[in-house]
Scaffold this motif. Structure first.
Motif, short mmCIF file in Angstrom:
data_model
loop_
_atom_site.label_atom_id
_atom_site.label_comp_id
_atom_site.label_asym_id
_atom_site.label_seq_id
_atom_site.Cartn_x
_atom_site.Cartn_y
_atom_site.Cartn_z
N PRO A 27 0.83 -1.22 0.00
CA PRO A 27 0.00 0.00 0.00
C PRO A 27 0.86 1.26 0.00
CG PRO A 27 -0.77 -1.58 1.63
CD PRO A 27 0.54 -2.09 1.14
N LEU A 28 0.37 2.29 -0.65
CA LEU A 28 1.09 3.54 -0.74
C LEU A 28 0.89 4.38 0.52
CD1 LEU A 28 0.89 2.54 -3.70
CD2 LEU A 28 0.67 4.93 -4.39
N PRO A 29 1.92 5.10 0.94
CA PRO A 29 1.76 5.97 2.11
C PRO A 29 0.95 7.21 1.75
CG PRO A 29 3.92 6.27 1.14
CD PRO A 29 3.29 5.12 0.40
N ALA A 30 0.47 7.90 2.76
CA ALA A 30 -0.28 9.13 2.53
C ALA A 30 0.64 10.23 2.01
CB ALA A 30 -0.94 9.58 3.83
N PRO A 31 0.14 11.09 1.14
CA PRO A 31 0.96 12.21 0.65
C PRO A 31 1.24 13.21 1.76
CG PRO A 31 -1.30 12.43 -0.11
CD PRO A 31 -1.21 11.08 0.54
N THR A 32 2.32 13.96 1.62
CA THR A 32 2.64 15.01 2.58
C THR A 32 2.15 16.38 2.10
OG1 THR A 32 4.83 15.16 1.56
CG2 THR A 32 4.64 13.88 3.57
N LYS A 143 10.65 -1.89 13.11
CA LYS A 143 9.51 -2.06 12.24
C LYS A 143 9.18 -0.74 11.52
CE LYS A 143 9.22 -6.28 13.48
NZ LYS A 143 9.70 -7.34 12.54
N TYR A 144 8.88 -0.84 10.23
CA TYR A 144 8.57 0.34 9.46
C TYR A 144 7.63 -0.04 8.31
CZ TYR A 144 12.08 -1.51 6.17
OH TYR A 144 12.78 -2.30 5.30
N LYS A 145 6.99 0.96 7.75
CA LYS A 145 6.06 0.74 6.64
C LYS A 145 6.74 1.08 5.32
CE LYS A 145 1.91 1.67 9.38
NZ LYS A 145 0.69 2.53 9.51
N SER A 146 6.17 0.58 4.24
CA SER A 146 6.71 0.83 2.90
C SER A 146 6.89 2.32 2.67
CB SER A 146 5.78 0.25 1.84
OG SER A 146 6.22 0.60 0.54
N LEU A 147 8.11 2.69 2.25
CA LEU A 147 8.47 4.06 1.85
C LEU A 147 8.52 5.06 3.01
CD1 LEU A 147 6.58 4.24 -1.55
CD2 LEU A 147 9.06 4.29 -1.23
N GLU A 148 8.41 4.57 4.23
CA GLU A 148 8.48 5.48 5.37
C GLU A 148 9.83 6.21 5.43
OE1 GLU A 148 7.80 5.33 10.23
OE2 GLU A 148 7.36 3.57 9.00
N PRO A 149 10.99 5.51 5.29
CA PRO A 149 12.27 6.23 5.27
C PRO A 149 12.41 7.13 4.04
CG PRO A 149 12.59 3.92 5.86
CD PRO A 149 11.18 4.04 5.37
N PHE A 150 11.94 6.65 2.88
CA PHE A 150 12.02 7.46 1.65
C PHE A 150 11.28 8.78 1.84
CE2 PHE A 150 10.51 8.96 -2.43
CZ PHE A 150 11.58 8.78 -3.28
N LYS A 151 10.09 8.71 2.42
CA LYS A 151 9.31 9.93 2.66
C LYS A 151 10.05 10.88 3.60
CE LYS A 151 5.04 10.31 3.45
NZ LYS A 151 3.71 10.19 4.11
N THR A 152 10.69 10.34 4.61
CA THR A 152 11.44 11.18 5.55
C THR A 152 12.54 11.94 4.82
OG1 THR A 152 11.00 9.66 7.38
CG2 THR A 152 12.86 11.17 7.64
N VAL A 153 13.18 11.29 3.86
CA VAL A 153 14.30 11.91 3.13
C VAL A 153 13.81 12.85 2.03
CG1 VAL A 153 16.31 11.44 1.68
CG2 VAL A 153 15.83 9.98 3.64
N MET A 173 14.18 16.74 1.43
CA MET A 173 13.55 17.41 0.29
C MET A 173 12.05 17.56 0.57
SD MET A 173 13.68 18.99 -2.46
CE MET A 173 15.47 18.92 -2.61
N ILE A 174 11.39 18.45 -0.15
CA ILE A 174 10.00 18.80 0.14
C ILE A 174 9.03 18.36 -0.96
CG2 ILE A 174 10.56 20.67 1.71
CD1 ILE A 174 10.11 22.63 -0.65
N GLN A 175 9.27 17.19 -1.54
CA GLN A 175 8.34 16.67 -2.54
C GLN A 175 6.99 16.38 -1.88
OE1 GLN A 175 12.13 14.40 -4.61
NE2 GLN A 175 10.28 13.22 -4.21
N PRO A 176 5.88 16.65 -2.59
CA PRO A 176 4.57 16.52 -1.96
C PRO A 176 4.02 15.10 -1.88
CG PRO A 176 4.34 17.32 -4.20
CD PRO A 176 5.81 17.26 -3.92
N ASN A 177 4.64 14.18 -2.58
CA ASN A 177 4.11 12.82 -2.62
C ASN A 177 5.16 11.91 -3.23
OD1 ASN A 177 2.26 10.75 -2.31
ND2 ASN A 177 0.97 11.32 -4.02
N ILE A 178 4.92 10.60 -3.20
CA ILE A 178 5.85 9.68 -3.84
C ILE A 178 5.67 9.67 -5.35
CG2 ILE A 178 6.20 8.23 -1.83
CD1 ILE A 178 4.18 6.29 -3.06
N TYR A 179 4.48 10.03 -5.85
CA TYR A 179 4.33 10.36 -7.27
C TYR A 179 3.92 11.82 -7.33
CZ TYR A 179 -0.68 9.11 -6.48
OH TYR A 179 -1.96 9.00 -6.01
N TRP A 180 4.55 12.57 -8.22
CA TRP A 180 4.46 14.02 -8.14
C TRP A 180 4.98 14.65 -9.42
CZ3 TRP A 180 9.09 17.12 -7.53
CH2 TRP A 180 10.28 16.36 -7.57
#
Length: 375
Positions: A27-32, A143-153, A173-180
């Protein structure tokens, strides 16, 4: 690169007998940020030129075994900053095509595979996640969720020190989502997320978003180029993956629905360099460029015609030609964008690291391919 009479494929291939691993989808994480997940580059680079600028691009830079190849790639990209190319625009950033960290996108690996090697890189780094960035190590003590570290970075709400960066100066970086979409003065760069499975999966919500982003970018043409980036390579002739039929069908269906074709598509996933050209029924020729040789120690050769594990026979491969490839060297792309009358011109240059046995003091990197695209 291949010479005359090379017995390798000159078009995309399918690797036969591949199992269905779509069960690996996570599952995809929520957008920031807020929909439609756009970042104006001036929020990161306020002084970027509206007439010409350049940036680097690569994929699959991480490696658990040997980071020496990535170190050499970064060194040569840094050298291009120190010695500007008068024929191109000012270098501004790096766009990463995914697989920043192997094998499971763990926070503990970001210092060794990203922050450390990129310490000397003097510019911002944007990214889309690869399958390894998206995967989860179920044996991890943390324990961590998919893309949790990627989102932090990469997908933070504002720049700050990353707690697992090893006190690196590079902030989040301040990207708004994992697809953007990265909005620049000369191009809209749409970055997709293709998840964990070997040949990629695009969610219905992301597909709907992509359709709308294509339409929005189309409205700004020809004054802005339309660039699409995705980790899983739609077309490939390599022996490890071959082409991603799900990604080809995804693009073909969306392009048919919207009547819009991008000016160029970039991807990684395959650990080599390949430049395909596809000619569409309306006459438009779209380059599909694979640039996944950014540092992972193992490179993927292009398949030989005699290798029975592969076939190049598929109606989705019609009008697709492999124009150029390099499957035995690591390297990176430099993309130059420049305003050209009412349109935009893109020049792509692929540089490779010269093998140690062939290096000389003045020959550490070599221009291996060059191409142009116009809006």
């Amino acid at each position: 690169m291949y010479p005359v009479n090379d017995p390798k494929y000159s078009g995309p291939v399918i690797k036969k007998g591949q199992p269905d691993d779509t069960y690996k989808f996570l599952p995809l994480p929520a957008p920031t940020g807020n929909y439609p997940y756009r970042l104006n580059i001036r929020k990161v680079l306020p002084g970027i030129s509206s007439d010409s600028f350049s940036f680097h691009m690569l994929g699959d830079s991480g490696s658990l075994k040997d980071s020496s190849f990535l170190t050499k790639v970064v060194q040569e990209m840094v050298d291009q900053y120190a010695h500007p190319d008068a024929s191109g625009g000012t270098l501004g950033f790096l766009y990463h095509l995914g697989d920043v960290v192997y094998n499971h996108g763990e926070a503990i690996e970001y210092q060794r595979q990203f922050f450390g090697p990129f310490t000397s890189y003097p510019a911002p780094v944007f990214a889309i996640p690869g399958n390894h960035d998206s995967d989860v190590n179920t044996d991890s003590r943390v324990k961590y969720k998919s893309l949790e570290p990627f989102k932090t970075v990469f997908c933070d709400t504002h720049p700050r020190m990353v707690p697992f960066s090893g006190n690196a100066a590079r902030k989040s970086m301040i990207q708004p989502n994992i697809y953007w979409t990265l909005q620049t003065p000369l191009a809209n760069i749409i970055g997709l997320h293709s998840n964990v499975p070997k040949y990629g999966v695009i969610t219905p919500a992301q597909r709907e978003w992509f359709v709308e982003e294509l339409k929005a970018a189309q409205a700004e043409r020809p004054g802005k180029m339309l660039i699409v980036c995705i980790h899983h390579a739609p077309y490939s002739a390599d022996i490890n993956h071959g082409s991603s039929m799900p990604m080809i069908r995804f693009f073909e269906e969306v392009f048919l629905e919207t009547g819009i074709h991008p000016d160029i598509v970039f991807s990684g996933h395959v650990h080599n360099y390949q430049r395909f050209h596809k000619k569409y029924e309306d006459g438009k020729i779209v380059p599909f460029v694979v640039a996944g040789s950014g540092g992972y120690d193992e490179l993927h050769p292009v398949a030989s015609l005699s290798d029975r594990r592969f076939t190049g026979l598929n109606n989705l491969f019609e009008e697709v030609v492999l124009e150029r490839y390099c499957d035995d060297r690591h390297g990176f792309l430099r993309i130059d964008l420049a305003r050209n009358g009412t349109g935009v011109a893109l020049t792509g240059k692929y540089y490779t690291i010269v093998p140690a046995t062939e290096q000389k003091p003045d020959l550490l990197v070599q221009l291996t391919d060059e191409f142009e695209v116009h809006t």
